[in-house]
Design a protein around this motif. Structure first.
Motif, short mmCIF file in Angstrom:
data_model
loop_
_atom_site.label_atom_id
_atom_site.label_comp_id
_atom_site.label_asym_id
_atom_site.label_seq_id
_atom_site.Cartn_x
_atom_site.Cartn_y
_atom_site.Cartn_z
N LEU A 42 0.82 -1.19 0.00
CA LEU A 42 0.00 0.00 0.00
C LEU A 42 0.87 1.26 0.00
O LEU A 42 0.53 2.25 -0.65
CB LEU A 42 -0.93 -0.02 1.22
N SER B 154 -6.33 -3.06 5.40
CA SER B 154 -7.11 -2.88 4.19
C SER B 154 -7.94 -4.12 3.89
O SER B 154 -9.14 -4.03 3.55
CB SER B 154 -6.20 -2.55 3.01
N PHE C 291 -2.51 -1.31 -4.96
CA PHE C 291 -3.59 -0.68 -4.22
C PHE C 291 -3.90 0.69 -4.83
O PHE C 291 -2.97 1.46 -5.10
CB PHE C 291 -3.21 -0.46 -2.76
N SER D 238 1.87 -8.24 0.26
CA SER D 238 0.81 -7.96 -0.70
C SER D 238 0.63 -9.06 -1.74
O SER D 238 -0.49 -9.47 -2.04
CB SER D 238 1.09 -6.62 -1.40
N ASN E 295 -1.47 -3.25 4.84
CA ASN E 295 -2.06 -4.23 3.94
C ASN E 295 -3.16 -5.03 4.66
O ASN E 295 -4.25 -5.24 4.13
CB ASN E 295 -1.01 -5.21 3.42
#
Length: 357
Positions: free
Chosen positions: A126, A296, A146, A263, A293
């Protein structure tokens, strides 16, 4: 004459997997493919499994968040790596360089700029990592996973592309996975992955709770390099340092995944509709990117999160049970997510950049 592409990235599997997804596509398109990584890093092992790729190892530094005499040596290693990468690029003559990040990529990006070769950077997290922040001014284009990352880069070079998923992961077969693991359909399967280098804290949480876990679950434990404990031999428990070709089948067989929050991995599990219990690296051991991450993904309803600072035997069992209790809801949330592959979009960006040379 064939087009030439040079890939770079390494230090951990997360800095290699996107390259591994892209390389077969470019080979199929008839491009000549080369790779510059560290001499002994995990990238040398992962890339060596791919045919038709010329691998070159260079000197490189490492970002350490602790005092070490090696920190004083690293600037000299990086300078040496710049000279080595620059000379290699002059010989390879790539039309474009694709960088996945990690500190080995910094000398390669500098060498590419000195040779006036277009550079495409890929950022999975991110917020951009230090290597990519260093490389950003030199890049032609930056691909981000992202949408929020564009706000952190604040440059018209940034392009949101989404997650790049390895094609082979979609071919997993749960029955083959069960047969490989010698597991049954009677209990849920928990897949534990602490990253390519492993996680002593996650490994410890699994082993401390193993007898309790095996009452309800079957556990496949990817421990990381040199972290298998051969003294543990229990029915319903399988451990590996790393899994290569069989990984798609093992993931297909899993009901829930316990993992860090890198990620690349979590987007792959999202694409495969695998509920996750995320245990991100702590801020003490990282720059905090995995925490962002994980937050989110939790907000989107794709995962539950257990912070490493709060990891105990009790909290681990409770968080795992919570994740499994929400499994149907999590899978439903994942199914609603747009899973269109972005790999073709990235290939087009690379092809366009290569024409600028």
């Amino acid at each position: 004459m064939s087009k030439r592409i040079l890939f770079t990235g390494g230090g951990s599997a997360g800095h290699v997997t996107v390259n591994v997804a892209l390389i077969p596509r470019f080979i199929a398109l008839g491009w000549d493919v080369s790779y510059i990584g560290s001499i002994k890093g995990i990238e040398s092992e992962l890339i060596s499994n791919i045919d038709h790729v010329d691998y070159h190892g260079i000197s490189t530094g490492k970002l350490r968040r602790y005092m070490s005499v090696e920190n004083f040596k690293d600037p000299f290693r990086i300078v040496k790596g710049v000279f080595e990468a620059t000379n290699l690029i002059r010989k390879i003559k790539p039309d474009v360089v694709f960088s996945k990040g990690g500190f080995v990529s910094v000398p390669v990006v500098i060498g590419a700029k000195l040779n006036k070769v277009p550079i495409i950077i890929h950022e999975s997290d991110l917020t951009p990592g230090l290597a990519n922040r260093i490389a950003l001014p030199l890049a032609t284009k930056v691909c981000v996973t992202f949408p929020e990352t564009i706000d952190h880069i604040k440059s018209d070079k940034a392009t949101y592309v989404g997650a790049i998923i390895r094609d082979e992961l979609r071919s997993g077969n749960a029955t083959r996975g069960l047969n490989l693991l010698k597991f049954s359909n009677n209990k849920p399967i928990v897949l534990v992955m602490g990253g390519s280098l492993g996680s002593k804290k996650i490994n410890g949480a699994i082993r401390n709770n193993l007898h309790t876990l095996l009452e309800q679950y079957q556990v496949v434990h990817i421990c990381g390099k040199d972290q298998v404990d051969p003294s543990i031999q229990l029915d319903g428990y399988q451990q590996f340092e790393y899994i290569h070709d069989e990984l798609p089948d093992v993931i297909a067989a899993a009901d829930v995944v316990v993992t860090r929050a890198g990620s690349n991995s979590i987007f792959e599990f999202l694409a495969l509709h695998k509920p996750m219990l995320l245990i991100p690296l702590s801020r003490a051991a990282s720059r905090g990117d995995q925490i962002l991450n994980a937050q989110s993904f939790q907000k989107a309803g794709f995962a539950e999160v257990l912070l490493e600072e709060e990891l105990t035997d009790e909290s681990f069992i409770t968080s795992l049970e919570l994740t499994l209790s929400k499994r149907v809801q999590i899978v439903d949330n994942m199914a609603k997510q747009d899973q269109t592959s972005t790999i073709d979009q990235v290939i087009q960006l690379i092809q366009k950049a290569s024409k600028r040379k």
